[in-house]
Design a protein around this motif. Sequence first.
Motif, PDB file in Angstrom:
ATOM      1  N   TRP A  24       0.831  -1.212   0.000  1.00  0.00           N
ATOM      2  CA  TRP A  24       0.000   0.000   0.000  1.00  0.00           C
ATOM      3  C   TRP A  24       0.861   1.255   0.000  1.00  0.00           C
ATOM      4  CZ3 TRP A  24       0.085   3.839   3.710  1.00  0.00           C
ATOM      5  CH2 TRP A  24      -0.865   4.839   3.567  1.00  0.00           C
ATOM      6  N   LEU A  25       1.911   1.281   0.830  1.00  0.00           N
ATOM      7  CA  LEU A  25       2.786   2.448   0.918  1.00  0.00           C
ATOM      8  C   LEU A  25       3.520   2.683  -0.396  1.00  0.00           C
ATOM      9  CD1 LEU A  25       3.765   4.591   2.962  1.00  0.00           C
ATOM     10  CD2 LEU A  25       5.675   3.080   3.481  1.00  0.00           C
ATOM     11  N   TYR A  26       3.932   1.609  -1.046  1.00  0.00           N
ATOM     12  CA  TYR A  26       4.645   1.707  -2.318  1.00  0.00           C
ATOM     13  C   TYR A  26       3.770   2.392  -3.377  1.00  0.00           C
ATOM     14  CZ  TYR A  26       7.150   0.111  -6.501  1.00  0.00           C
ATOM     15  OH  TYR A  26       7.825   0.057  -7.691  1.00  0.00           O
ATOM     16  N   ASN A  27       2.541   1.895  -3.520  1.00  0.00           N
ATOM     17  CA  ASN A  27       1.653   2.460  -4.540  1.00  0.00           C
ATOM     18  C   ASN A  27       1.139   3.844  -4.157  1.00  0.00           C
ATOM     19  OD1 ASN A  27       1.206   0.340  -6.714  1.00  0.00           O
ATOM     20  ND2 ASN A  27       0.846  -0.862  -4.886  1.00  0.00           N
ATOM     21  N   THR A  28       0.995   4.113  -2.876  1.00  0.00           N
ATOM     22  CA  THR A  28       0.497   5.417  -2.452  1.00  0.00           C
ATOM     23  C   THR A  28       1.562   6.496  -2.573  1.00  0.00           C
ATOM     24  OG1 THR A  28      -1.016   4.345  -0.896  1.00  0.00           O
ATOM     25  CG2 THR A  28      -0.566   6.671  -0.544  1.00  0.00           C
ATOM     26  N   PHE A  29       2.825   6.124  -2.433  1.00  0.00           N
ATOM     27  CA  PHE A  29       3.898   7.115  -2.496  1.00  0.00           C
ATOM     28  C   PHE A  29       4.451   7.291  -3.911  1.00  0.00           C
ATOM     29  CE2 PHE A  29       8.463   8.153  -2.285  1.00  0.00           C
ATOM     30  CZ  PHE A  29       8.385   9.398  -1.676  1.00  0.00           C
ATOM     31  N   PHE A  30       4.789   6.179  -4.576  1.00  0.00           N
ATOM     32  CA  PHE A  30       5.475   6.285  -5.857  1.00  0.00           C
ATOM     33  C   PHE A  30       4.543   6.616  -7.020  1.00  0.00           C
ATOM     34  CE2 PHE A  30       8.746   3.775  -3.604  1.00  0.00           C
ATOM     35  CZ  PHE A  30       9.823   4.595  -3.863  1.00  0.00           C
ATOM     36  N   VAL A  31       3.344   6.047  -7.046  1.00  0.00           N
ATOM     37  CA  VAL A  31       2.440   6.316  -8.168  1.00  0.00           C
ATOM     38  C   VAL A  31       2.061   7.790  -8.252  1.00  0.00           C
ATOM     39  CG1 VAL A  31       0.160   5.811  -9.122  1.00  0.00           C
ATOM     40  CG2 VAL A  31       1.590   3.956  -8.303  1.00  0.00           C
ATOM     41  N   PRO A  32       1.660   8.429  -7.143  1.00  0.00           N
ATOM     42  CA  PRO A  32       1.409   9.874  -7.262  1.00  0.00           C
ATOM     43  C   PRO A  32       2.656  10.676  -7.595  1.00  0.00           C
ATOM     44  CG  PRO A  32       0.319   8.992  -5.321  1.00  0.00           C
ATOM     45  CD  PRO A  32       1.233   7.908  -5.832  1.00  0.00           C
ATOM     46  N   LYS A  33       3.802  10.282  -7.020  1.00  0.00           N
ATOM     47  CA  LYS A  33       5.015  11.052  -7.253  1.00  0.00           C
ATOM     48  C   LYS A  33       5.482  10.973  -8.703  1.00  0.00           C
ATOM     49  CE  LYS A  33       9.818  11.527  -5.738  1.00  0.00           C
ATOM     50  NZ  LYS A  33      10.880  11.014  -4.827  1.00  0.00           N
ATOM     51  N   LEU A  34       5.343   9.786  -9.328  1.00  0.00           N
ATOM     52  CA  LEU A  34       5.867   9.590 -10.670  1.00  0.00           C
ATOM     53  C   LEU A  34       4.833   9.829 -11.765  1.00  0.00           C
ATOM     54  CD1 LEU A  34       7.974   6.360 -10.091  1.00  0.00           C
ATOM     55  CD2 LEU A  34       8.734   8.727 -10.024  1.00  0.00           C
ATOM     56  N   VAL A  35       3.565   9.643 -11.455  1.00  0.00           N
ATOM     57  CA  VAL A  35       2.535   9.718 -12.496  1.00  0.00           C
ATOM     58  C   VAL A  35       1.501  10.798 -12.199  1.00  0.00           C
ATOM     59  CG1 VAL A  35       0.766   8.436 -13.749  1.00  0.00           C
ATOM     60  CG2 VAL A  35       2.832   7.258 -12.975  1.00  0.00           C
ATOM     61  N   LEU A  36       0.852  10.688 -11.080  1.00  0.00           N
ATOM     62  CA  LEU A  36      -0.326  11.506 -10.809  1.00  0.00           C
ATOM     63  C   LEU A  36       0.018  12.985 -10.672  1.00  0.00           C
ATOM     64  CD1 LEU A  36      -3.231  10.572 -10.602  1.00  0.00           C
ATOM     65  CD2 LEU A  36      -3.025  10.630  -8.118  1.00  0.00           C
ATOM     66  N   LEU A  37       0.912  13.328  -9.754  1.00  0.00           N
ATOM     67  CA  LEU A  37       1.207  14.729  -9.487  1.00  0.00           C
ATOM     68  C   LEU A  37       1.930  15.430 -10.638  1.00  0.00           C
ATOM     69  CD1 LEU A  37       2.172  14.505  -5.700  1.00  0.00           C
ATOM     70  CD2 LEU A  37      -0.005  15.128  -6.734  1.00  0.00           C
ATOM     71  N   PRO A  38       2.920  14.806 -11.294  1.00  0.00           N
ATOM     72  CA  PRO A  38       3.548  15.493 -12.433  1.00  0.00           C
ATOM     73  C   PRO A  38       2.569  15.817 -13.559  1.00  0.00           C
ATOM     74  CG  PRO A  38       4.943  13.706 -11.685  1.00  0.00           C
ATOM     75  CD  PRO A  38       3.647  13.560 -10.967  1.00  0.00           C
ATOM     76  N   HIS A  39       1.677  14.900 -13.884  1.00  0.00           N
ATOM     77  CA  HIS A  39       0.714  15.171 -14.945  1.00  0.00           C
ATOM     78  C   HIS A  39      -0.333  16.194 -14.510  1.00  0.00           C
ATOM     79  CE1 HIS A  39       1.955  12.318 -18.043  1.00  0.00           C
ATOM     80  NE2 HIS A  39       2.245  11.460 -17.071  1.00  0.00           N
ATOM     81  N   TYR A  40      -0.650  16.208 -13.220  1.00  0.00           N
ATOM     82  CA  TYR A  40      -1.571  17.233 -12.735  1.00  0.00           C
ATOM     83  C   TYR A  40      -0.936  18.617 -12.807  1.00  0.00           C
ATOM     84  CZ  TYR A  40      -4.007  20.172  -9.366  1.00  0.00           C
ATOM     85  OH  TYR A  40      -4.650  21.217  -8.761  1.00  0.00           O
ATOM     86  N   GLU A  41       0.344  18.722 -12.443  1.00  0.00           N
ATOM     87  CA  GLU A  41       1.032  20.015 -12.479  1.00  0.00           C
ATOM     88  C   GLU A  41       1.142  20.572 -13.895  1.00  0.00           C
ATOM     89  OE1 GLU A  41       4.731  19.227 -10.619  1.00  0.00           O
ATOM     90  OE2 GLU A  41       3.883  19.106  -8.576  1.00  0.00           O
ATOM     91  N   GLU A  42       1.194  19.691 -14.889  1.00  0.00           N
ATOM     92  CA  GLU A  42       1.265  20.148 -16.275  1.00  0.00           C
ATOM     93  C   GLU A  42      -0.104  20.238 -16.936  1.00  0.00           C
ATOM     94  OE1 GLU A  42       4.146  18.320 -18.733  1.00  0.00           O
ATOM     95  OE2 GLU A  42       5.766  18.453 -17.254  1.00  0.00           O
ATOM     96  N   GLY A  43      -1.181  20.006 -16.173  1.00  0.00           N
ATOM     97  CA  GLY A  43      -2.522  20.199 -16.682  1.00  0.00           C
ATOM     98  C   GLY A  43      -3.056  19.071 -17.534  1.00  0.00           C
ATOM     99  N   HIS A  44      -2.477  17.871 -17.432  1.00  0.00           N
ATOM    100  CA  HIS A  44      -2.942  16.746 -18.238  1.00  0.00           C
ATOM    101  C   HIS A  44      -4.145  16.037 -17.611  1.00  0.00           C
ATOM    102  CE1 HIS A  44       1.468  16.421 -19.823  1.00  0.00           C
ATOM    103  NE2 HIS A  44       0.819  17.491 -20.281  1.00  0.00           N
TER     104      HIS A  44
END
Length: 265
Positions: A24-44
């Motif tokens: 759970w910690l792996y998917n909660t930390f790395f998935v947002p850091k590598l996928v979710l938040l970067p694409h949100y910051e660029e408006g995707h």
Amino acid sequence: MKLRLHFVVDPMGWLCISVVFGIWLYNTFFVPKLVLLPHYEEGHIPWALVVCYYLASALCVMALFRASTADPGRLPVDPHIPHSEREQWELCNKCNLMRPKRSHHCSRCGHCVRRMDHHCPWINNCVGEDNHWLFLQLCFYTQVLSLFTLVLDFCQYYYFQPLTRLDQEKFTTRHELALLRVSALTGVVMFGGMSSLFYAQMAGVLSDMTTIEKMSQFSSETYGTKRSWQWALAEVCGTRWKLLWLLPLRSRQPLHTGHHYRSHV
């Protein structure tokens, strides 16, 4: 009713629940850091997608914590047996204590549990009358979070626009091969395993048969009954309000039934 913590002293169970928490910690930390938040910051992607992911993650870990620390229905040493219910109680041949019928003695925990379904090492606790609804929540939210992770990993490879603020070759070498593929693999395993487990648990709830009773080949005429899915889940979750079935941070109150015997101490 206050939320009381219940812990089982079992090193193997602690190891198993640590593995589940690590996934759970792996998917909660790395998935947002590598996928979710970067694409949100660029408006995707919209902000609602980020909120939904963290909400699913929070509900999943809350259900895990509650299922592993909630009292499954442990019987006290000297229970109060109403005179009208004495015929529905029996003597346990392992701990020599009186217990209501459909209870079972857990050799791992060392005590009897009301309407015990099974002992789950992955939550380091028994699944019984008082925490079965939390175990169902854990299976459901784990499916949601695993599927969400798989969709994000798939979109990262085939759908999302490339990130302009990162070195794409460096990102692929460092993260996609080492992290996202591991995330996708754990997502497939968790989603597949939890889906089959959730189906088996729901089938048992609707047929009013525990896993132990199925394995012991108990007669369906004795315990199994035909019930509507609304009433079956309401009885397990302790409330008729369907929205509360999905909330782990609450207490369970047993429903009074006329055609099913339930003993509460």
